[in-house]
Design an enzyme around this catalytic site. Structure first.
Site, PDB file in Angstrom:
ATOM      1  CB  ALA A 142      -0.877  -0.057   1.188  1.00  0.00           C
TER       2      ALA A 142
ATOM      3  N   GLY B 215       0.489  -5.043   1.024  1.00  0.00           N
ATOM      4  CA  GLY B 215      -0.517  -5.109   0.170  1.00  0.00           C
ATOM      5  C   GLY B 215      -0.415  -5.812  -1.090  1.00  0.00           C
TER       6      GLY B 215
ATOM      7  CD  GLU C  37      -1.994  -7.596   3.134  1.00  0.00           C
ATOM      8  OE1 GLU C  37      -1.792  -6.682   2.744  1.00  0.00           O
ATOM      9  OE2 GLU C  37      -2.516  -7.881   4.206  1.00  0.00           O
TER      10      GLU C  37
ATOM     11  CD  GLU D 292       1.563  -5.791   6.032  1.00  0.00           C
ATOM     12  OE1 GLU D 292       2.471  -6.563   6.300  1.00  0.00           O
ATOM     13  OE2 GLU D 292       1.114  -5.566   4.955  1.00  0.00           O
TER      14      GLU D 292
HETATM   15  N1  DAK Z   1       4.511   3.302  -1.057  1.00  0.00           N
HETATM   16  C1  DAK Z   1       4.883   4.385  -1.745  1.00  0.00           C
HETATM   17  N2  DAK Z   1       5.960   4.498  -2.382  1.00  0.00           N
HETATM   18  C2  DAK Z   1       6.666   3.520  -2.393  1.00  0.00           C
HETATM   19  C3  DAK Z   1       6.618   2.249  -1.848  1.00  0.00           C
HETATM   20  C4  DAK Z   1       5.310   2.180  -0.935  1.00  0.00           C
HETATM   21  N3  DAK Z   1       5.103   1.092  -0.456  1.00  0.00           N
HETATM   22  N4  DAK Z   1       7.429   1.286  -1.868  1.00  0.00           N
HETATM   23  C5  DAK Z   1       8.405   1.937  -2.858  1.00  0.00           C
HETATM   24  N5  DAK Z   1       7.824   3.162  -3.000  1.00  0.00           N
HETATM   25  C6  DAK Z   1       8.813   4.362  -3.951  1.00  0.00           C
HETATM   26  C7  DAK Z   1       9.818   4.772  -3.041  1.00  0.00           C
HETATM   27  O1  DAK Z   1       9.479   5.940  -2.017  1.00  0.00           O
HETATM   28  C8  DAK Z   1      10.528   5.409  -4.105  1.00  0.00           C
HETATM   29  O2  DAK Z   1       9.916   6.703  -4.626  1.00  0.00           O
HETATM   30  P1  DAK Z   1      10.893   8.035  -5.020  1.00  0.00           P
HETATM   31  O3  DAK Z   1      11.744   8.018  -3.727  1.00  0.00           O
HETATM   32  O4  DAK Z   1      11.741   7.630  -6.165  1.00  0.00           O
HETATM   33  O5  DAK Z   1       9.946   9.174  -5.211  1.00  0.00           O
HETATM   34  C9  DAK Z   1      10.397   4.759  -5.350  1.00  0.00           C
HETATM   35  O6  DAK Z   1       9.088   3.697  -5.069  1.00  0.00           O
HETATM   36  C10 DAK Z   1      11.420   3.361  -5.531  1.00  0.00           C
HETATM   37  O7  DAK Z   1      11.805   2.953  -4.304  1.00  0.00           O
HETATM   38  P2  DAK Z   1      13.203   2.766  -3.572  1.00  0.00           P
HETATM   39  O8  DAK Z   1      13.910   3.785  -3.929  1.00  0.00           O
HETATM   40  O9  DAK Z   1      12.859   2.415  -2.207  1.00  0.00           O
HETATM   41  O10 DAK Z   1      13.602   1.325  -4.389  1.00  0.00           O
HETATM   42  P3  DAK Z   1      14.547   0.244  -3.702  1.00  0.00           P
HETATM   43  O11 DAK Z   1      14.922  -0.802  -4.732  1.00  0.00           O
HETATM   44  O12 DAK Z   1      15.899   0.956  -2.969  1.00  0.00           O
HETATM   45  O13 DAK Z   1      13.828  -0.378  -2.595  1.00  0.00           O
HETATM   46  C11 DAK Z   1      11.914  -1.664  -1.578  1.00  0.00           C
HETATM   47  C12 DAK Z   1      12.491  -1.307  -3.204  1.00  0.00           C
HETATM   48  C13 DAK Z   1      10.483  -2.190  -2.421  1.00  0.00           C
HETATM   49  C14 DAK Z   1      12.517  -2.514  -0.789  1.00  0.00           C
HETATM   50  C15 DAK Z   1      11.574  -0.404  -0.645  1.00  0.00           C
HETATM   51  O14 DAK Z   1      10.887   0.596  -1.741  1.00  0.00           O
HETATM   52  C16 DAK Z   1      10.617  -0.705   0.113  1.00  0.00           C
HETATM   53  O15 DAK Z   1      10.868  -1.212   1.227  1.00  0.00           O
HETATM   54  N6  DAK Z   1       9.188  -0.074   0.006  1.00  0.00           N
HETATM   55  C17 DAK Z   1       8.316  -0.405   1.217  1.00  0.00           C
HETATM   56  C18 DAK Z   1       7.664  -1.836   1.208  1.00  0.00           C
HETATM   57  C19 DAK Z   1       6.759  -1.979   2.348  1.00  0.00           C
HETATM   58  O16 DAK Z   1       7.085  -1.726   3.347  1.00  0.00           O
HETATM   59  N7  DAK Z   1       5.548  -1.998   1.820  1.00  0.00           N
HETATM   60  C20 DAK Z   1       4.631  -2.520   2.659  1.00  0.00           C
HETATM   61  C21 DAK Z   1       3.555  -1.355   3.112  1.00  0.00           C
HETATM   62  S1  DAK Z   1       2.524  -1.474   4.310  1.00  0.00           S
HETATM   63  C22 DAK Z   1      -4.813  -1.281   5.270  1.00  0.00           C
HETATM   64  C23 DAK Z   1      -4.769  -2.369   4.517  1.00  0.00           C
HETATM   65  C24 DAK Z   1      -3.621  -2.732   4.102  1.00  0.00           C
HETATM   66  C25 DAK Z   1      -2.453  -1.849   4.234  1.00  0.00           C
HETATM   67  C26 DAK Z   1      -2.558  -0.864   4.993  1.00  0.00           C
HETATM   68  C27 DAK Z   1      -3.774  -0.314   5.578  1.00  0.00           C
HETATM   69  N8  DAK Z   1      -6.093  -0.839   6.077  1.00  0.00           N
HETATM   70  C28 DAK Z   1      -7.077  -1.988   6.059  1.00  0.00           C
HETATM   71  C29 DAK Z   1      -6.361   0.513   6.481  1.00  0.00           C
HETATM   72  C30 DAK Z   1      -1.218  -2.440   3.734  1.00  0.00           C
HETATM   73  C31 DAK Z   1      -0.035  -1.839   4.016  1.00  0.00           C
HETATM   74  C32 DAK Z   1       1.117  -2.155   3.603  1.00  0.00           C
HETATM   75  O17 DAK Z   1       1.311  -2.754   2.394  1.00  0.00           O
END
Ligand code: DAK
Length: 258
Positions: free
Chosen positions: A63, A108, A111, A131
């Protein structure tokens, strides 16, 4: 730019999440578009869907954290509802959905792949539920669907430790059915889809419904679901033609979805 695209190839529909600059992270706009695209699939002419991400690096990196970081409680609930509704729509979609996971499938993203019927991935795929490291629980069904696919022990380990797993490990634990090179991924997904669409569509749909509806029931009740859906196939032309072809020792000449 269209954040979710759709292409029709014969009986197969390919849905692509297309926001590569943010590694295809799911914001409200992407989720709403995904919902619209899925709603617009013509079930008369489509017998299987493939869901993938644009670019070489990511299926869906979760997400959208930038959007989520600013949400109020009400907005968070609304975001969660939009996501949960579309994930459930995919899970219960009448035809099979294959996730072609081309890189990161985190939070997400993992998921979303779990809402699909079948997952295959490229060698660079990475799966995880990060998460708890962000102070939240999985919110798009991860606590429920991951355990059903890989078993409760492995799901708990992945979720509590927030550790990612690579493609080979995902294959080993049954999270994906196949690992292939990034170049071959879409073709491999299409190969599976082509095998599916050759079969009697009503029987394929009924099989999906029987598995989905029966899985959380005890066997006595689950088997009744199968009986009803099995019985319903006998009202179809495809059942008559399929069995007739077998008895006449020839291949069926294409199922009609009737
Ligand atoms: N959200 C927003 N932007 C993201 C992103 C994300 N999840 N993942 C990557 N990006 C963006 C980065 O910010 C970066 O943007 P700029 O800085 O270039 O503008 C661009 O994508 C490239 O990312 P990186 O520079 O970080 O690339 P790397 O190769 O160095 O790293 C990575 C890739 C995937 C390991 C890293 O980007 C990362 O750790 N990303 C986050 C992964 C993560 O934690 N995902 C889980 C998110 S939590 C809900 C239901 C569901 C959810 C929430 C609430 N409710 C019922 C209310 C779900 C939650 C989740 O999914």
């Amino acid at each position: 730019m269209e954040f979710v695209t759709y292409e029709q190839e014969g009986f197969i529909g390919v849905v692509t999440i297309n926001r590569p600059k943010a590694l295809n992270a799911l914001n409200t706009e992407v989720l709403e578009l995904l919902n619209k695209v899925v709603d617009a699939v013509d079930l008369e002419k489509t017998r299987a869907l493939i869901l993938t991400g644009a670019g070489a690096k990511s299926f869906v990196a979760g997400a959208d954290i930038s959007e989520m970081s600013l949400l109020s409680k009400a907005e968070g609930e609304n975001f969660g509802k939009i996501g949960n509704d579309v994930f459930r729509k995919i899970e219960t979609f009448p035809i099979p959905v294959i996730a072609a996971v081309n890189g990161f499938a985190l939070g997400g993203g993992c998921e979303l792949s779990l809402s699909c019927d079948i997952r295959i991935c490229s060698e660079n795929a990475l799966f995880g539920q990060p998460e708890v490291g962000l102070g939240i629980t999985p919110g798009f069904g991860g606590t429920q669907r991951l355990a059903r696919v890989v078993g409760i022990g492995k799901a708990k380990e992945m979720i509590y430790t927030a550790s990612n797993i690579k493609a080979e490990e995902a294959y080993r634990i049954g999270l994906v059915n196949k690992v292939c090179s990034a170049d071959e991924l879409l073709d491999e997904a299409k190969k599976i889809a082509k095998k599916i669409v050759r079969n009697a569509p009503i029987a394929v749909r009924a099989s999906k419904k029987a598995i989905n509806d029966g899985i959380s029931l005890d066997m006595d009740n689950a088997i009744v679901i199968e009986e009803k859906l099995f019985g319903s196939c006998f009202e179809t032309e495809d059942q008559k033609n399929g069995m007739k072809a077998f008895l006449e020792k020839r291949k069926v000449e294409g199922f009609t979805n009737k």
